[in-house]
Design an enzyme around this catalytic site. Structure first.
Site, PDB file in Angstrom:
ATOM      1  N   HIS A 170       0.835  -1.192   0.000  1.00 27.00           N
ATOM      2  CA  HIS A 170       0.000   0.000   0.000  1.00 27.00           C
ATOM      3  C   HIS A 170       0.874   1.247   0.000  1.00 27.00           C
ATOM      4  CE1 HIS A 170      -3.880  -2.106   1.600  1.00 27.00           C
ATOM      5  NE2 HIS A 170      -3.311  -2.743   0.593  1.00 27.00           N
ATOM      6  N   GLU A 221       0.861   3.834   1.926  1.00 29.72           N
ATOM      7  CA  GLU A 221       1.359   4.180   3.256  1.00 29.72           C
ATOM      8  C   GLU A 221       2.555   3.310   3.631  1.00 29.72           C
ATOM      9  OE1 GLU A 221      -3.240   4.208   3.561  1.00 29.72           O
ATOM     10  OE2 GLU A 221      -1.687   3.342   2.277  1.00 29.72           O
ATOM     11  N   CYS A 254      -6.204   1.701   5.521  1.00 26.70           N
ATOM     12  CA  CYS A 254      -6.895   0.472   5.898  1.00 26.70           C
ATOM     13  C   CYS A 254      -6.324  -0.030   7.225  1.00 26.70           C
ATOM     14  CB  CYS A 254      -6.722  -0.582   4.813  1.00 26.70           C
ATOM     15  SG  CYS A 254      -5.026  -1.187   4.655  1.00 26.70           S
ATOM     16  N   CYS A 307      -2.587  -1.011   7.151  1.00 28.62           N
ATOM     17  CA  CYS A 307      -1.636   0.106   7.198  1.00 28.62           C
ATOM     18  C   CYS A 307      -1.687   0.832   8.534  1.00 28.62           C
ATOM     19  CB  CYS A 307      -1.913   1.089   6.071  1.00 28.62           C
ATOM     20  SG  CYS A 307      -1.484   0.444   4.436  1.00 28.62           S
TER      21      CYS A 307
END
Length: 378
Positions: free
Chosen positions: A304, A306, A331, A334
């Site tokens: 992801h 992040e 999410c 993360c």
């Protein structure tokens, strides 16, 4: 702030100007290019500051001899929050003999608010666009709506075909032999007055298909037209825009996400979602789950945005007081990594399906999370 309003004929440019004058205290400034125009700014007398420029001369500028045209009416007698002064209270406009004199005046008085509808060519507008206090607003409306307004105003266009022909010549540039014979007053439009060339300079677009001034004015209020962040974005808007830009590098087939890791308003790292370094990109088949949805038992191998930003920075560089900007709410996967690396604040734009669960963990860990939305673009 200096707002230059551009746009098609009968779109309501002068009505937007009226809103800025009456509701926001802007001063109307115009170009007066007649031979007997004074070389210094003066107060034009006997002119409504809400005339539509469609009735003016277009010789690289506009004449000060306007016929007032009003296309929208107030919803009456319904009371509104908008205050409209009497005609006697309408402020006079400032008139200038050239674009250079106008530019000099608004630059010298850049802390004041000015508005004009007279910079309708690239040649006239270009000297202004590099100034940090200038905002270009485009006003448009559906073609049929604008034609109906021209008929109501008895503008002189005899048919929809003629109106479309004149619109195409003004917007795209004249054809080999194009003279607007149905325009009142008649005018030669083979003067390079192509509106299409102005679109590259537009900061904000207004679509005016409203039937009343009240509705249009309410829409302009919602747009927050005079928000100073339109001229110089604040830190939140700045970093959020960078996060959105980073998302364009994403190769994930599910969604585009970008993240910016910041400490003391300095960027530590950027990230976007996609497969790890050395693996086939997700959009080239590198992640079976993203390419096949829930129809495969395979785990998602995409990192992801992040995660990529945090890995790029590392815990030592994150340090105290770091802020993570992400165009999508993190999410749960993360969230735990953000907490673990010591980030103290998360700023996001778009919500995600598990943002409630993420928010609960952030609260427990003492991490601030908030949503930031830049000023609307239209």
């Amino acid at each position: 702030m200096f707002i230059a309003i551009v746009g098609t004929r009968f779109a309501g440019k002068s009505t937007v100007e009226e809103f800025l004058i009456k509701q926001k205290g802007f001063t109307s400034v115009r170009l007066s290019l007649d031979n007997d125009s004074p070389s210094t700014p003066d107060i034009s007398e006997g002119l409504s500051p809400y005339d539509d420029p469609a009735t003016s001369k277009r010789n690289g500028g506009t004449s000060s001899n306007f016929r007032p045209v009003s296309f929208l009416v107030m919803n009456s007698p319904v009371a509104s929050s908008f205050h409209f002064p009497s005609k006697q209270a309408i402020p006079a406009r400032l008139s200038f003999a050239s674009t250079s004199e106008l530019l000099e005046h608004v630059t010298h008085n850049w802390r004041s608010n000015f508005v004009t509808v007279d910079l309708q060519t690239e040649e006239a507008l270009q000297p202004f666009i590099t100034r940090p206090f200038v905002l270009v607003v485009n006003v448009d409306a559906p073609l049929l709506v604008r034609f109906q307004r021209s008929v109501q105003a008895e503008f002189g266009t005899s048919s929809l075909h003629d109106f479309i022909r004149d619109h195409d010549s003004l917007f795209y540039g004249p054809h080999e032999t194009t003279v607007a014979s149905n325009v009142n007053p008649p005018q030669d439009i083979t003067t390079g007055w192509a509106l299409r060339g102005l679109t590259q300079y537009v900061h904000l677009s207004v679509i005016n298909s409203f039937q009343s001034k009240h509705s249009l004015f309410a829409h302009l209020e919602e747009l927050d037209l005079t928000n100073p962040e339109r001229l110089r974005p604040g830190w939140d808007t700045y970093f959020m825009e960078l996060a959105s830009l980073a998302s364009l590098r994403s190769n994930c087939m599910k969604r585009r996400v970008g993240a910016i890791l910041v400490r003391k308003s300095r960027i530590l790292a950027t990230g976007y979602n996609g497969t790890p370094r050395g693996l086939t990109n997700c959009n080239e088949g590198g992640c079976a789950r993203c390419n096949n949805g829930s129809e495969t038992p395979d785990e998602c191998v995409c990192l992801h945005a992040e995660e990529n930003a945090l890995l790029e920075a590392g815990r030592e560089r994150v340090g105290d007081g770091a802020v993570l900007y992400c165009n999508t709410c993190p999410c749960l996967r993360c969230t735990i990594k953000i907490i673990q690396t010591g980030v103290k604040e998360v700023v996001y734009n778009l919500s995600y399906k598990v943002d409630d669960a993420s928010a609960a963990l952030f609260k427990e860990a003492g991490v601030t999370i908030r949503r930031h939305a830049p000023p609307p673009e239209r």
